[in-house]
Motif scaffolding. Structure first.
Motif, PDB file in Angstrom:
ATOM      1  N   ALA A  60       0.830  -1.209   0.000  1.00 39.01           N
ATOM      2  CA  ALA A  60       0.000   0.000   0.000  1.00 39.01           C
ATOM      3  C   ALA A  60       0.863   1.257   0.000  1.00 39.01           C
ATOM      4  O   ALA A  60       0.550   2.239  -0.689  1.00 39.01           O
ATOM      5  CB  ALA A  60      -0.930  -0.003   1.208  1.00 39.01           C
ATOM      6  N   GLY A  61       1.942   1.237   0.754  1.00 42.48           N
ATOM      7  CA  GLY A  61       2.843   2.385   0.784  1.00 42.48           C
ATOM      8  C   GLY A  61       3.465   2.662  -0.570  1.00 42.48           C
ATOM      9  O   GLY A  61       3.560   3.816  -1.003  1.00 42.48           O
ATOM     10  N   MET A  62       3.882   1.604  -1.249  1.00 38.19           N
ATOM     11  CA  MET A  62       4.452   1.785  -2.586  1.00 38.19           C
ATOM     12  C   MET A  62       3.407   2.300  -3.568  1.00 38.19           C
ATOM     13  O   MET A  62       3.705   3.157  -4.407  1.00 38.19           O
ATOM     14  CB  MET A  62       5.065   0.474  -3.086  1.00 38.19           C
ATOM     15  N   ALA A  63       2.188   1.800  -3.457  1.00 38.89           N
ATOM     16  CA  ALA A  63       1.121   2.262  -4.351  1.00 38.89           C
ATOM     17  C   ALA A  63       0.816   3.741  -4.115  1.00 38.89           C
ATOM     18  O   ALA A  63       0.708   4.519  -5.072  1.00 38.89           O
ATOM     19  CB  ALA A  63      -0.133   1.418  -4.146  1.00 38.89           C
ATOM     20  N   LEU A  64       0.690   4.136  -2.865  1.00 35.23           N
ATOM     21  CA  LEU A  64       0.411   5.543  -2.554  1.00 35.23           C
ATOM     22  C   LEU A  64       1.563   6.453  -2.964  1.00 35.23           C
ATOM     23  O   LEU A  64       1.345   7.562  -3.458  1.00 35.23           O
ATOM     24  CB  LEU A  64       0.110   5.704  -1.066  1.00 35.23           C
ATOM     25  N   THR A  65       2.775   5.984  -2.766  1.00 39.95           N
ATOM     26  CA  THR A  65       3.942   6.769  -3.167  1.00 39.95           C
ATOM     27  C   THR A  65       3.976   6.950  -4.679  1.00 39.95           C
ATOM     28  O   THR A  65       4.246   8.049  -5.178  1.00 39.95           O
ATOM     29  CB  THR A  65       5.235   6.093  -2.676  1.00 39.95           C
ATOM     30  N   LYS A  66       3.686   5.892  -5.404  1.00 40.49           N
ATOM     31  CA  LYS A  66       3.673   5.982  -6.867  1.00 40.49           C
ATOM     32  C   LYS A  66       2.597   6.954  -7.345  1.00 40.49           C
ATOM     33  O   LYS A  66       2.844   7.783  -8.226  1.00 40.49           O
ATOM     34  CB  LYS A  66       3.437   4.598  -7.464  1.00 40.49           C
ATOM     35  N   ILE A  67       1.423   6.879  -6.746  1.00 38.34           N
ATOM     36  CA  ILE A  67       0.346   7.804  -7.107  1.00 38.34           C
ATOM     37  C   ILE A  67       0.751   9.241  -6.801  1.00 38.34           C
ATOM     38  O   ILE A  67       0.527  10.153  -7.607  1.00 38.34           O
ATOM     39  CB  ILE A  67      -0.960   7.423  -6.382  1.00 38.34           C
ATOM     40  N   ALA A  68       1.371   9.463  -5.645  1.00 37.20           N
ATOM     41  CA  ALA A  68       1.793  10.814  -5.264  1.00 37.20           C
ATOM     42  C   ALA A  68       2.861  11.347  -6.216  1.00 37.20           C
ATOM     43  O   ALA A  68       2.819  12.520  -6.615  1.00 37.20           O
ATOM     44  CB  ALA A  68       2.314  10.818  -3.828  1.00 37.20           C
ATOM     45  N   ILE A  69       3.805  10.504  -6.598  1.00 38.02           N
ATOM     46  CA  ILE A  69       4.862  10.932  -7.524  1.00 38.02           C
ATOM     47  C   ILE A  69       4.255  11.330  -8.865  1.00 38.02           C
ATOM     48  O   ILE A  69       4.614  12.356  -9.444  1.00 38.02           O
ATOM     49  CB  ILE A  69       5.913   9.815  -7.691  1.00 38.02           C
ATOM     50  N   ILE A  70       3.332  10.535  -9.344  1.00 41.73           N
ATOM     51  CA  ILE A  70       2.684  10.846 -10.620  1.00 41.73           C
ATOM     52  C   ILE A  70       1.847  12.116 -10.498  1.00 41.73           C
ATOM     53  O   ILE A  70       1.907  13.003 -11.358  1.00 41.73           O
ATOM     54  CB  ILE A  70       1.833   9.651 -11.097  1.00 41.73           C
ATOM     55  N   LEU A  71       1.091  12.221  -9.418  1.00 48.05           N
ATOM     56  CA  LEU A  71       0.198  13.361  -9.231  1.00 48.05           C
ATOM     57  C   LEU A  71       0.952  14.673  -9.038  1.00 48.05           C
ATOM     58  O   LEU A  71       0.572  15.707  -9.591  1.00 48.05           O
ATOM     59  CB  LEU A  71      -0.718  13.098  -8.030  1.00 48.05           C
ATOM     60  N   PHE A  72       2.021  14.646  -8.265  1.00 45.66           N
ATOM     61  CA  PHE A  72       2.708  15.890  -7.918  1.00 45.66           C
ATOM     62  C   PHE A  72       3.870  16.256  -8.831  1.00 45.66           C
ATOM     63  O   PHE A  72       4.317  17.405  -8.817  1.00 45.66           O
ATOM     64  CB  PHE A  72       3.198  15.838  -6.473  1.00 45.66           C
ATOM     65  N   PHE A  73       4.380  15.300  -9.619  1.00 49.36           N
ATOM     66  CA  PHE A  73       5.532  15.612 -10.469  1.00 49.36           C
ATOM     67  C   PHE A  73       5.283  15.354 -11.951  1.00 49.36           C
ATOM     68  O   PHE A  73       5.606  16.201 -12.779  1.00 49.36           O
ATOM     69  CB  PHE A  73       6.774  14.839 -10.006  1.00 49.36           C
ATOM     70  N   LEU A  74       4.728  14.198 -12.302  1.00 54.99           N
ATOM     71  CA  LEU A  74       4.564  13.887 -13.724  1.00 54.99           C
ATOM     72  C   LEU A  74       3.447  14.708 -14.366  1.00 54.99           C
ATOM     73  O   LEU A  74       3.646  15.295 -15.432  1.00 54.99           O
ATOM     74  CB  LEU A  74       4.311  12.392 -13.927  1.00 54.99           C
TER      75      LEU A  74
END
Length: 89
Positions: A60-74
């Protein structure tokens, strides 16, 4: 300095943050996959959690981190890239 210079700087910052975040996520994933049996006993001593819970928390932590990276940077990088393209054209 014009707006294009600022947009170029923001583009560079956002893509580097995205790549850095994905790099850290890749390291986390590799540590979890290849050293999970070493990491789990340490955490189990501290928190008294079963292996399934440990795995679920990391997943879950990896999934949330991936979503945050995409949302805030990509996504902002794509938006700036689109705006930058309109200014140049």
């Amino acid at each position: 300095m014009n707006i294009q210079t600022y947009l170029d700087a923001i583009e560079g910052i956002l893509i580097r943050c995205f790549l850095g975040g994905m790099g850290l996520l890749l390291v986390w994933f590799a540590m979890f996959v290849f050293a999970g049996d070493v990491i789990y006993p340490i955490h189990a001593r501290w928190f008294q959690i079963p292996r399934q819970t440990f795995d679920a928390i990391h997943y879950a932590g990896m999934a949330l981190t991936k979503i945050a990276i995409i949302l805030f940077f990509l996504l902002p990088w794509i938006a700036v890239k689109l705006v930058s393209g309109k200014k140049a054209g």
